[in-house]
Each structure stands twice: as C-alpha cells, then as structure tokens.
Motif scaffolding. Structure first.
Motif, PDB file in Angstrom:
ATOM      1  N   ILE A  21       0.824  -1.207   0.000  1.00  0.00           N
ATOM      2  CA  ILE A  21       0.000   0.000   0.000  1.00  0.00           C
ATOM      3  C   ILE A  21       0.860   1.260   0.000  1.00  0.00           C
ATOM      4  CG2 ILE A  21      -2.028  -1.091   1.002  1.00  0.00           C
ATOM      5  CD1 ILE A  21      -1.308   0.193   3.683  1.00  0.00           C
ATOM      6  N   ASP A  64       1.396   8.222  -0.130  1.00  0.00           N
ATOM      7  CA  ASP A  64       1.053   7.073   0.711  1.00  0.00           C
ATOM      8  C   ASP A  64       1.748   7.122   2.064  1.00  0.00           C
ATOM      9  OD1 ASP A  64      -0.477   5.961  -1.405  1.00  0.00           O
ATOM     10  OD2 ASP A  64       1.326   5.059  -2.253  1.00  0.00           O
ATOM     11  N   GLN A  69      -1.248  -2.471   7.183  1.00  0.00           N
ATOM     12  CA  GLN A  69      -2.182  -3.502   6.720  1.00  0.00           C
ATOM     13  C   GLN A  69      -2.627  -4.436   7.844  1.00  0.00           C
ATOM     14  OE1 GLN A  69      -1.508  -5.222   2.724  1.00  0.00           O
ATOM     15  NE2 GLN A  69       0.393  -4.011   2.713  1.00  0.00           N
TER      16      GLN A  69
END
Length: 145
Positions: free
Chosen positions: A9, A57, A125
């Motif tokens: 991610i 991110d 995550q």
C-alpha cells in the motif's frame, strides 16, 4: 502467498529532510527499492503544498527541519488527511505516537531504511511485524481493536 509479490500500500513517498546528503541518499535508496518518491523537500510549507496537490502514501520526515520548522507540524497535518508519517530522526519527539506511524532513529543504513518502510507497510495492513533495528512503530487508538 507462496509465489508472487505481497500487496503493497506504500508506493508513493514524500521525503522531508533538511540535511542535503541524507535527503539525496534517501531519495536514491527508496527509488532503487521500487518506491516512487513524489518529491524531496526541506521546507514545511513546500511539503504541505505537495501534500495538498499529490497523492502520497507515506511521509518520511525528520523531526527538525530548516528555519526552526518541524516535521511535527507536517505529521499533524498529514494525519488529518489520512497520510501516515514515519519520522526518521536523531531527535525523538515524545508525542510522536500521537501523530506518526513510527520512528526510525538516525543513523540508519540503506537496508534499515528499506526494512522500515516495508515494516510500516505491513503494519498499516494490520500484519504483525518483526522490527528492524532502530525502528519503533506506534498503534493509534483508531487502529486498536
């Protein structure tokens, strides 16, 4: 996952560092590791502008920046936008756990930096993470179950 790549991610990173050699090294190491460095800046206002214009991110930021500015202000603003900040610093901030995802202590090696970013990605995550030397990750109240 037996074969293939793990879902990632953290792909686009904003580097905020006032030491030119460290900034250059971080940019090159992260680029070589396959991350897209959105920008490398040494100024709070510049970083905030990029955060408003670009998809980011993760922010990799020193706590102390030039002109008496701090990465603390940046981390607070980023948290409000849902963008995690990893402090990379030799000057730990006691309230870091409230505004950042973690802290990587300077000095660190290229390998430690890459492992730290990978650990942050896994942490975000919800995975259990074996921390590389010099990295501390924080669990925020909104992440606790």
């Amino acid at each position: 996952m037996l074969f293939g790549r793990r879902k990632q991610i953290v792909k686009r990173i904003l580097v905020v560092e006032d030491e030119p050699l460290t900034a250059f090294e971080n940019e090159n190491v992260l680029g070589d590791a396959g991350y897209e460095v959105v920008a490398t800046v040494d100024d709070l206002d510049e970083a905030l502008g990029i955060l408003d214009r670009e998809q980011v991110d993760l922010i990799l930021s020193d706590v102390r920046l030039r002109k008496q500015q701090t990465g603390i202000h940046l981390a607070r603003a980023a948290r409000g936008k849902g963008v995690p900040t990893l402090f990379a610093t030799g000057h730990p901030y006691p309230g870091a756990a409230e505004i950042a995802v973690g802290c990587l202590m300077k000095p660190y090696t290229e390998r430690q930096l890459c492992k730290a970013i990978e650990s942050v990605d896994r942490h975000l995550q919800g995975e259990k993470v074996n921390l590389p030397k010099g990295l501390e990750l924080f669990v925020h109240a909104d992440q606790q179950k």
